[in-house]
Design a protein around this motif. Structure first.
Motif, PDB file in Angstrom:
ATOM      1  N   PHE A 273       0.588  -1.246  -0.462  1.00 20.71           N
ATOM      2  CA  PHE A 273       0.104  -0.377   0.176  1.00 20.71           C
ATOM      3  C   PHE A 273       0.298   0.754   0.297  1.00 20.71           C
ATOM      4  N   LEU A 274       2.035   1.429   0.523  1.00 15.42           N
ATOM      5  CA  LEU A 274       2.596   1.997   1.010  1.00 15.42           C
ATOM      6  C   LEU A 274       3.483   2.891  -0.254  1.00 15.42           C
ATOM      7  N   ALA A 275       3.847   1.436  -0.846  1.00 13.45           N
ATOM      8  CA  ALA A 275       4.512   1.848  -1.738  1.00 13.45           C
ATOM      9  C   ALA A 275       4.211   1.727  -3.121  1.00 13.45           C
ATOM     10  N   TYR A 276       2.426   1.768  -3.531  1.00 11.31           N
ATOM     11  CA  TYR A 276       1.988   2.547  -4.409  1.00 11.31           C
ATOM     12  C   TYR A 276       1.707   3.763  -4.092  1.00 11.31           C
ATOM     13  N   ALA A 277       1.644   4.247  -2.821  1.00 16.03           N
ATOM     14  CA  ALA A 277       1.010   5.867  -2.932  1.00 16.03           C
ATOM     15  C   ALA A 277       1.982   6.326  -2.107  1.00 16.03           C
ATOM     16  N   ASN A 278       3.701   6.295  -2.552  1.00 15.52           N
ATOM     17  CA  ASN A 278       4.814   6.413  -2.153  1.00 15.52           C
ATOM     18  C   ASN A 278       5.280   6.837  -3.857  1.00 15.52           C
ATOM     19  N   GLY A 279       4.531   6.234  -4.532  1.00 12.72           N
ATOM     20  CA  GLY A 279       5.110   5.946  -6.639  1.00 12.72           C
ATOM     21  C   GLY A 279       4.154   6.816  -7.152  1.00 12.72           C
ATOM     22  N   LEU A 280       3.019   7.496  -6.210  1.00 14.94           N
ATOM     23  CA  LEU A 280       2.063   8.540  -6.849  1.00 14.94           C
ATOM     24  C   LEU A 280       2.491  10.045  -7.212  1.00 14.94           C
ATOM     25  N   ALA A 281       2.774  10.418  -8.896  1.00 10.34           N
ATOM     26  CA  ALA A 281       3.027  11.317  -8.599  1.00 10.34           C
ATOM     27  C   ALA A 281       1.991  13.215  -7.911  1.00 10.34           C
ATOM     28  N   GLN A 339       3.378  -8.127  -6.192  1.00 13.94           N
ATOM     29  CA  GLN A 339       2.483  -6.591  -5.871  1.00 13.94           C
ATOM     30  C   GLN A 339       3.429  -5.446  -6.379  1.00 13.94           C
ATOM     31  N   ILE A 340       4.249  -5.569  -6.044  1.00 13.59           N
ATOM     32  CA  ILE A 340       5.387  -4.380  -6.687  1.00 13.59           C
ATOM     33  C   ILE A 340       6.040  -4.586  -7.983  1.00 13.59           C
TER      34      ILE A 340
END
Length: 378
Positions: A273-281, A339-340
């Motif tokens: 979850f955090l990996a996805y959020a941190n990857g957002l512009a 998932q990553i």
């Protein structure tokens, strides 16, 4: 402009029980007994010159109208955890002007339960995450972000304690007025806004709140609920140290999250979850279905329905962690890697064109490759 830092507002003198209030639509309301007080008012009261209740009122007027019902039908949801707004207005008493809002009555907040229990079961954390994602997607679609997600602002239903509501929109921010997203701009003078243990890295830098910030905050909340504490809780009086610790946590995903939980329960869904959020512009629209799938897959692996009853007992948590800790440790690495990989592919396919975005995407891909390589060497 970004919301101002939270300041301790002067609480109003309680109005007399039984006083009749008339809202802007000429409906009348009779005050009952005061049931509590918050940081900015006596549940429903504040002096007119105070600002947070005004911000909350604007949110409800713009974003929490009857359109919510249509959105529920469109998303095939039977419940959305936004408190029902009944009316608002001004009242005069002893030469003072008061602003009031009439809201649905809610039950106990999750912070009280968290303090009593010490932590929540993994399944409960995932259920809460799914339900909060529904709320955030709705308010984000209506041009607002919450900016202050935390257990103290999550309240159970008064009549149905298995429904959970995201309350307190006093720091809500209209990030995209009339479809125009605010520009990314750091301002050290406005740094560290919000609740320091949960606030986003953007807020630490004085950047106006955004959708990715809300998701990052929710990720920190879930990590605390599952593990009982956050890595930076001993440094809350030093916001810069907290900011550094958050940066390190996100830079070292998934290992930084996976090794933090002392209970033996897997944190792999929160790492994803955090990996996805941190990857957002900063101005990028999240793919909420990806985030929900991360959490729903975790619930499915435990045989739990996300719409099921919320369980806050510690006994169930201890039994489940002892029975499954070995299995979770063995199986946790593969789901995180898969998932990553999926997140990486989504970021490649869905990134908005533009040179600054392309540069940011390259940094994200390099970071995610590093996460996967680091995990494989373990």
């Amino acid at each position: 402009m970004a919301p101002k830092k939270q300041e301790k507002a002067k609480l109003p003198v309680p109005l007399p029980e039984g006083m009749i209030l008339k809202d802007t639509e000429r409906k009348t309301w009779q005050l009952g007994k005061m049931i509590g007080s918050g940081g900015f008012g006596l549940i429903y009261l504040e002096y007119q010159e105070n600002g947070p209740l005004f911000s909350e009122l604007k949110f409800y007027q713009r974003a929490a109208k009857q359109d919510c019902i249509k959105w529920l039908a469109f998303k095939q949801l039977d419940f959305l955890g936004i408190p029902r707004f009944w009316g608002s207005g001004l009242a005069e008493h002893n030469g003072k002007s008061y602003r009031f809002m009439v809201m649905e009555r809610l039950g106990v907040d999750l912070q009280k339960i968290f303090v009593q229990r010490g932590r929540f079961q993994r399944e409960t954390v995932l259920q809460l995450g799914v339900r909060m994602l529904d709320v955030l997607e709705y308010i984000h679609e209506n041009e607002y972000v919450h900016g202050d997600i935390k257990a103290a602002n999550l309240l159970l239903g008064y009549r149905n304690p298995h429904q959970v509501y995201l309350a307190d929109y006093g720091l809500s921010y209209r990030y995209c007025p009339n479809g125009n997203h605010k520009q990314y701009q750091e301002n050290p003078r406005k740094g560290h806004n919000g609740t320091v243990e949960f606030t986003s890295l953007d807020a630490h830098k004085g950047v106006a709140p955004s959708r990715r910030g809300d998701l990052e905050i929710l990720g920190y909340c879930m990590l605390q609920w599952l593990c009982g504490k956050l890595p930076w809780e001993q440094n809350l009086r030093d916001p810069v140290a907290v900011q550094t610790a958050k940066t390190n946590l996100l830079d070292e995903l998934p290992n930084s999250v996976m090794k933090w939980n002392p209970s033996g329960n897997s944190c792999c869904e929160i790492a994803q979850f955090l990996a996805y959020a941190n990857g957002l512009a900063y101005d990028e629209k999240p793919k909420y279905e990806i985030l929900k799938k991360i959490l729903l897959d975790g619930l499915e692996s435990s045989g739990i329905l996300h719409k099921g009853l919320l369980e806050f007992s510690t006994a169930g948590h201890i039994r489940s962690s002892e029975a499954s800790s070995k299995k979770q440790k063995v199986n946790a690495q593969k789901p995180v890697t898969e998932q990553i990989n999926r997140v990486q592919n989504k970021l490649k396919d869905e990134r908005i064109a533009g040179s600054h975005v392309i540069q940011r995407q390259a940094q994200k891909e390099e970071k995610l490759d590093g996460l996967i390589n680091s995990e494989r060497t373990q």
